[in-house]
Scaffold this motif. Structure first.
Motif, PDB file in Angstrom:
ATOM      1  N   UNK A 192       0.852  -1.179   0.000  1.00 18.48           N
ATOM      2  CA  UNK A 192       0.000   0.000   0.000  1.00 18.48           C
ATOM      3  C   UNK A 192       0.895   1.239   0.000  1.00 18.48           C
ATOM      4  N   UNK A 193       0.657   2.158  -0.922  1.00 18.33           N
ATOM      5  CA  UNK A 193       1.513   3.345  -1.028  1.00 18.33           C
ATOM      6  C   UNK A 193       1.488   4.186   0.255  1.00 18.33           C
ATOM      7  N   UNK A 194       0.353   4.180   0.951  1.00 16.90           N
ATOM      8  CA  UNK A 194       0.285   4.939   2.209  1.00 16.90           C
ATOM      9  C   UNK A 194       1.221   4.327   3.255  1.00 16.90           C
ATOM     10  N   UNK A 195       1.295   2.983   3.256  1.00 17.63           N
ATOM     11  CA  UNK A 195       2.190   2.308   4.211  1.00 17.63           C
ATOM     12  C   UNK A 195       3.637   2.682   3.936  1.00 17.63           C
ATOM     13  N   UNK A 196       3.997   2.736   2.662  1.00 16.40           N
ATOM     14  CA  UNK A 196       5.367   3.091   2.320  1.00 16.40           C
ATOM     15  C   UNK A 196       5.684   4.528   2.737  1.00 16.40           C
ATOM     16  N   UNK A 197       4.719   5.422   2.581  1.00 14.52           N
ATOM     17  CA  UNK A 197       4.928   6.812   3.003  1.00 14.52           C
ATOM     18  C   UNK A 197       5.139   6.889   4.514  1.00 14.52           C
ATOM     19  N   UNK A 198       4.362   6.090   5.266  1.00 15.21           N
ATOM     20  CA  UNK A 198       4.543   6.036   6.721  1.00 15.21           C
ATOM     21  C   UNK A 198       5.933   5.500   7.069  1.00 15.21           C
ATOM     22  N   UNK A 199       6.379   4.516   6.301  1.00 11.18           N
ATOM     23  CA  UNK A 199       7.695   3.929   6.552  1.00 11.18           C
ATOM     24  C   UNK A 199       8.808   4.951   6.296  1.00 11.18           C
ATOM     25  N   UNK A 200       8.630   5.808   5.309  1.00 12.34           N
ATOM     26  CA  UNK A 200       9.601   6.874   5.077  1.00 12.34           C
ATOM     27  C   UNK A 200       9.697   7.775   6.305  1.00 12.34           C
ATOM     28  N   UNK A 201       8.545   8.112   6.887  1.00 10.63           N
ATOM     29  CA  UNK A 201       8.533   8.926   8.103  1.00 10.63           C
ATOM     30  C   UNK A 201       9.194   8.179   9.254  1.00 10.63           C
ATOM     31  N   UNK A 202       8.939   6.867   9.327  1.00  7.96           N
ATOM     32  CA  UNK A 202       9.569   6.051  10.380  1.00  7.96           C
ATOM     33  C   UNK A 202      11.090   6.088  10.242  1.00  7.96           C
TER      34      UNK A 202
END
Length: 470
Positions: free
Chosen positions: A29-39
């Motif tokens: 999910x692209x949203x999950x990847x964006x969250x992972x970038x923040x992580x």
């Protein structure tokens, strides 16, 4: 000409090394990847992975920008790279030994004598000095660029104090923390054992007069240095002392380190201090960063300094232009990895060509590093080119020029999805009684669209580099 994209060369089909990763990516999910970038940014901020930028007003420590899409290299590609790097490292060490002793390469006319004699990086104090175990370049960072499927070139030889290995390790640790399931699906060769390999390699080159259990220290200029995070990180990971010049002194012909039990002899110093500041009795008398008298101990063979003083001559970009000849002279074989064509501005015909084609070329200082003091012609304004031309005319021997290569690209994650960005690679090489090349290295990426400048000090970022176990 369009740049070679290492994941999707034709924009659609995926290259073999990226196949398993692409399958995993398609299910995300692209949203999950964006969250992972923040992580990832939070991990880096918590860990304190920063660098300083010199020359800026009110400069503060910055986070190294990190992209979560890995750069992937096949086992076959890696084997070819390591063969070429190992050949080059052997030649560099032989070259350094030669120019500080018999100077056979100069006698043979393969390199102009004045290129050595008039070079600031050549240390007359090292003439006739052979380091313990005969190793000059204990740690090398070889910068590699790619322009096609099978086209790899060496951009630079970092033979003095190459930096960035801590980011290689932290990038991997962060990726494994964020995507543990991905590493179960894709077999990636490890890089996290680098500190242990570094310690073993340094211990193997201790002087004959050293102790059975070698005492090793990392010599740092101090906390205000741009790479201080790395100095502290490596000392901690190796389980050795992080020291400054004030913690060391010469006692009874040995370099000794201050401890809670008094001064104890030290066998190996991994120094992150430039030559000029190593010993105020030999080099700059105003240096407060080095150790008075350490060069006398070194010349007596009673301490190992890694990398050896005087290795900067192998880092010189004018010397770089002769590396094909250097490799062939000392190994008896053509270079496996090629050089980028280079114009030496000290030569009148080359200077004339460079001045006439400044808008097409990349011009660098021969002793420059970190992306400073260079001109990227295609990205420069007419005014900037004219100002740089004046510098060239004033000090032509201070510069070399190279064509603007179409560096390969790898995708990064942006707000609108994956987008290609230019990359280079710095594998790290350890030299002792053998040569070890960690399977991976630091991939630096130009985060700005169209930019070819990957240095973190100039707005670049980093990626985890995967070498597949195949």
């Amino acid at each position: 000409m369009a740049a070679f994209d290492e994941m999707k060369p034709d924009g659609t089909g995926v290259r073999g090394p990226y196949a398993a990763y692409n399958d995993w990516l398609a299910a995300q999910d692209t949203k999950r990847l964006a969250f992972k970038m923040d992580d990832a940014e939070r991990v880096f901020r918590r860990t304190g992975i920063t660098f300083a930028v010199y020359g800026e007003e009110n400069a503060s420590e910055r986070l190294i920008p990190f992209d979560i899409v890995p750069r992937i290299i096949s086992g076959k590609e890696w084997r070819r790279l390591t063969q070429g790097i190992e050949q080059r490292v052997q030649a560099l060490n032989a070259f350094l030994d030669d120019i500080y002793h018999r100077q056979e390469i100069l006698r043979a006319g393969r390199i102009p004598k004045e290129l050595i004699a008039a070079n600031d990086a050549f240390l007359p104090e090292m003439i006739g000095v052979r380091p313990p175990a005969g190793v000059y370049t204990h740690i090398i960072g070889t910068d590699i660029v790619r322009t096609g499927e099978d086209e790899f070139f060496v951009l630079e030889d970092n033979a003095r104090t190459p930096s960035g290995v801590s980011y290689m390790i932290e990038n991997r640790e962060t990726m494994m923390q964020l995507f543990p399931e991905l590493f179960r699906q894709v077999k990636v060769r490890p890089v996290e054992n680098y500190p242990q390999l570094l310690r073993q390699s340094l211990a193997a080159v201790r002087p004959d007069s050293g102790s059975d259990t070698p005492r090793i220290g990392v010599l740092t200029p101090g906390s205000f240095n741009s790479a201080y995070f790395e100095h502290a990180f490596l000392a901690d990971q190796m389980g050795v002392e992080l020291v400054e010049g004030q913690d060391l002194r010469v006692i009874d012909g040995r370099v000794a380190m201050r401890t809670t039990e008094g001064y104890k002899p030290i066998d190996v110093i991994y120094r992150r201090v430039d030559d000029a500041f190593l010993d105020p009795l030999t080099f700059r008398p105003d240096s407060a960063l080095g150790v008075p008298g350490i060069m006398d101990v070194y010349r007596a063979g009673r301490i190992t300094i890694a990398n050896a003083p005087g290795t900067g001559i192998a880092d010189d970009k004018a010397i770089y232009s002769y590396m094909p000849e250097i490799v062939e002279f000392y190994t008896g074989r053509k270079a496996i990895l090629g050089n980028i064509p280079t114009w030496r501005c000290s030569e009148p015909d080359s200077l004339k060509y460079v001045l006439e084609h400044l808008a097409e070329l990349v011009v660098k200082e021969v002793h420059g590093s970190g992306g400073y003091g260079m001109l990227v012609g295609p990205a420069a304004s007419k005014k900037e080119c004219e100002a740089f031309a004046d510098k060239l005319r004033a000090r032509p021997a201070n510069y070399i020029a190279q064509p603007t290569l179409s560096l390969s690209t790898c995708p990064i994650l942006t707000a609108s999805g994956l987008a290609p960005r230019h990359v280079d690679l710095r594998p790290f090489v350890l030299v002792s009684d053998r040569i070890q090349i960690v399977p991976g290295g630091l991939t630096r990426v130009a985060l700005k669209e169209g930019s070819l400048v990957v240095n973190s000090s100039q707005g670049g970022g980093t990626k985890d580099t995967w070498v597949l176990d195949d």
